[in-house]
Design a protein around this motif. Structure first.
Motif, mmCIF file in Angstrom:
data_model
loop_
_atom_site.group_PDB
_atom_site.id
_atom_site.type_symbol
_atom_site.label_atom_id
_atom_site.label_comp_id
_atom_site.label_asym_id
_atom_site.label_seq_id
_atom_site.Cartn_x
_atom_site.Cartn_y
_atom_site.Cartn_z
ATOM 1 N N PHE A 125 0.881 -1.171 0.000
ATOM 2 C CA PHE A 125 0.000 0.000 0.000
ATOM 3 C C PHE A 125 0.915 1.215 0.000
ATOM 4 N N ALA A 126 0.899 1.973 -1.093
ATOM 5 C CA ALA A 126 1.882 3.058 -1.223
ATOM 6 C C ALA A 126 1.193 4.418 -1.187
ATOM 7 N N THR A 145 2.427 7.011 1.544
ATOM 8 C CA THR A 145 3.343 8.006 2.120
ATOM 9 C C THR A 145 4.386 8.505 1.118
ATOM 10 N N GLY A 202 3.331 12.721 4.738
ATOM 11 C CA GLY A 202 3.279 11.584 5.660
ATOM 12 C C GLY A 202 1.965 11.646 6.417
ATOM 13 N N SER A 203 1.968 12.353 7.551
ATOM 14 C CA SER A 203 0.711 12.547 8.284
ATOM 15 C C SER A 203 -0.300 13.268 7.409
ATOM 16 N N VAL A 209 7.704 6.803 0.009
ATOM 17 C CA VAL A 209 8.707 6.366 0.996
ATOM 18 C C VAL A 209 8.083 5.458 2.048
ATOM 19 N N ILE A 231 7.640 2.230 2.248
ATOM 20 C CA ILE A 231 6.595 1.297 1.813
ATOM 21 C C ILE A 231 6.931 -0.129 2.257
ATOM 22 N N LYS A 280 16.139 -0.183 10.114
ATOM 23 C CA LYS A 280 15.172 0.258 11.122
ATOM 24 C C LYS A 280 15.525 -0.145 12.552
ATOM 25 N N THR A 330 11.203 -2.215 4.248
ATOM 26 C CA THR A 330 10.574 -0.896 4.129
ATOM 27 C C THR A 330 11.383 -0.120 3.097
ATOM 28 N N ILE A 374 3.537 4.700 15.378
ATOM 29 C CA ILE A 374 3.897 5.580 14.260
ATOM 30 C C ILE A 374 3.171 5.216 12.969
ATOM 31 N N GLU A 403 0.623 3.411 10.041
ATOM 32 C CA GLU A 403 -0.837 3.513 9.813
ATOM 33 C C GLU A 403 -1.401 4.748 10.513
ATOM 34 N N ILE A 417 -2.066 11.628 15.065
ATOM 35 C CA ILE A 417 -3.105 11.616 14.021
ATOM 36 C C ILE A 417 -4.314 10.789 14.483
ATOM 37 N N LEU A 475 -6.373 13.055 16.530
ATOM 38 C CA LEU A 475 -7.085 14.002 15.665
ATOM 39 C C LEU A 475 -8.321 13.318 15.049
#
Ligand code: CAA
Ligand code: FAD
Length: 391
Positions: A124-125, A127, A132-133, A156, A158, A202, A210, A369, A371, A376, A379
């Motif tokens: 699922f691409a 970002t 990003g957010s 990025v 992904i 990472k 990723t 971080i 998903e 977010i 929010l």
């Protein structure tokens, strides 16, 4: 509304089966996957063999046909021993979801079976470096040229980037329309003009790949657009409403796994002439960990029930969006707290790699971080909590 979240007999049996499989076949690989950082293709094979890779996808496409709660149980039980491996199941579901939500019958028949059966990985691409957010800030462009679109831009972070054969890519067909100009496309992972950029090194989930993906005039046939032009952002949001519970389940599994090994360690480890688990201050910490885990579990199971009821094909209600975000928020916060306490309760042993809790703490962090960060999620929860649930 009164609802109970007791698992059905069938769900319990499924949970037991996955738990046993995870213990016997996944746990022995977890430390090595983390250490080498190599993508565990053997886990893909294992999950294919046991029908877990597409467990939450409809049977008509070769999936397991399980409800969302059952899917979450699978992710939870695998994450309890290896977070990287659980992401294989969750990311496959994420890659398939936009197609399930917005694909026409022909697209579903064409793209879903290889994903549901694990013959191909999906991604699922969404970002981008500058989006990003603020996913609505998507800059990747898709320009219609005859019978195909030409995609140009950069994605990025992904998951499965460079490994997935089927990508769902979000790109703007009309930048002037902002979020309403974003469209969704199914893109072949080996399409000409598509190249893999850096592969990230990472902190955690180290066996998951990723990657950055560069699109340089990638041709995508028009019939691989999902929905209408301009539907892309809503497809992405509706997807995340249905997949954030999977990340919550991953976080919950990590928490439970950390508590399991901590109790075991404290039962054996003796200081001051007796097992550490007999110290009241330690018992209180364990009681808090257990309570936070159980509260998170109840919220997740409820969220999974609410989201399941909405199905794939209807627009999310404010309740669906809110529950999904609340489960992801709470389970990931719990995971970070519980794994940090687990490291503390292992003492110096918690800080070294011979014991699993330092890996679990590193793995837990990402659940706050990806998903959508937890800021977010807050929010999203607020926007969907007032009367009428205006977004
Ligand atoms: N369902 C349907 N429609 C929705 C929706 C939902 N859940 N949420 C928003 N929309 C609609 C709105 O109704 C609005 O449409 P209308 O104008 O027609 O009403 C439109 O979308 C725009 O919505 P907003 O004004 O709320 O958009 P925004 O720009 O203010 O912010 C956001 C939205 C919630 C912050 C969103 O950008 C977001 O979720 N950001 C986080 C991105 C994210 O989660 N990325 C995850 C990448 S995948 C990943 O990470 C995978 C992995 O780890 C393995
Ligand atoms: P930014 O948006 O730059 O945020 C930086 C900080 O600012 C964060 O703390 C954030 O919460 C905060 N912030 C931003 N906006 C606000 C606001 N309005 N109010 C308050 N705080 C705010 N993406 C995909 O599309 N597909 C994938 O498969 C995928 N897999 C991933 C795997 C990994 C391992 C990682 C690290 C990321 C992955 N992502 C993927 C991307 C992930 O979803 C984003 O990293 C995430 O949504 C945050 O975006 P960002 O990194 O650009 O952070």
């Amino acid at each position: 509304m009164t609802e109970t979240y007791e698992l059905s007999e069938e769900q319990r049996l499924f949970q037991d089966t996955v738990r046993r499989l995870a213990k016997e076949r996944v746990e022995p690989r977890a430390a090595e996957i983390d250490r080498t950082g190599e993508f565990p293709w053997d886990m893909v094979e294992l999950f294919r063999e046991y029908g877990l890779i597409g467990v939450g996808m409809p049977e008509e496409y070769g999936g397991g046909g399980a409800d969302l709660l059952t899917f979450c149980l699978a992710v939870e039980e695998v994450a309890r021993v290896c977070a990287t491996s659980s992401l294989i199941i969750a990311a496959q579901h994420l890659g398939a979801m936009p197609i399930l939500i917005a694909g026409n019958p022909e697209q579903k028949r064409r793209f879903l079976p290889p994903i549901a059966q694990g013959e191909q990985l999906a991604a699922f691409a969404l970002t981008e470096p500058e989006a990003g957010s603020d996913a609505g800030g998507t800059r990747t462009r898709a320009v219609l040229d005859g019978d195909s679109y030409r995609l140009t831009g950069t994605k990025v972070f992904i998951t499965n980037g460079g490994l997935a054969k089927t990508l769902v890519v979000f790109a703007s067909t009309n930048p002037e329309r902002g979020v309403k100009g974003i469209s969704a496309f199914v893109v072949d992972g080996q399409a000409s003009g598509l190249s893999v950029g850096r592969i990230e090194d990472k902190m955690g989930i180290r066996g998951s790949q990723t990657a950055m993906l560069n699109f340089d005039d990638v041709r995508v046939p028009r019939d691989q657009r999902l929905g209408e032009e301009g539907d892309g952002f809503k497809i992405a949001m509706r997807t995340l409403d249905r997949t954030r519970p999977g990340i919550a389940a991953q976080a919950l599994g990590i928490s439970q796994g950390a508590l399991d090994v901590t109790v075991e360690h404290l039962t054996q480890r003796r200081q001051f002439g007796r097992p550490l688990i007999e110290q009241e201050a330690i018992q209180f910490m364990l009681a808090d960990m257990q309570t936070q885990i159980e509260a998170s579990r109840q919220l997740l199971y409820r969220a999974a029930t609410v989201v399941e009821r909405a199905g794939f094909e209807t627009e999310s209600s404010a309740e669906v969006t809110r529950y999904s975000a609340m489960a992801k928020l709470m389970c990931s916060e719990t995971a970070m707290r519980v794994t940090t306490d687990a490291v503390q309760l292992f003492g110096g042993y918690g800080y070294i790699r011979d014991y699993p809790v330092e890996r679990m703490m590193r793995d837990a962090k990402i659940t706050q971080i990806y998903e959508g960060t937890n800021q977010i999620q807050r929010l999203v929860i607020f926007r969907n909590m007032l009367q009428g649930g205006s977004r």
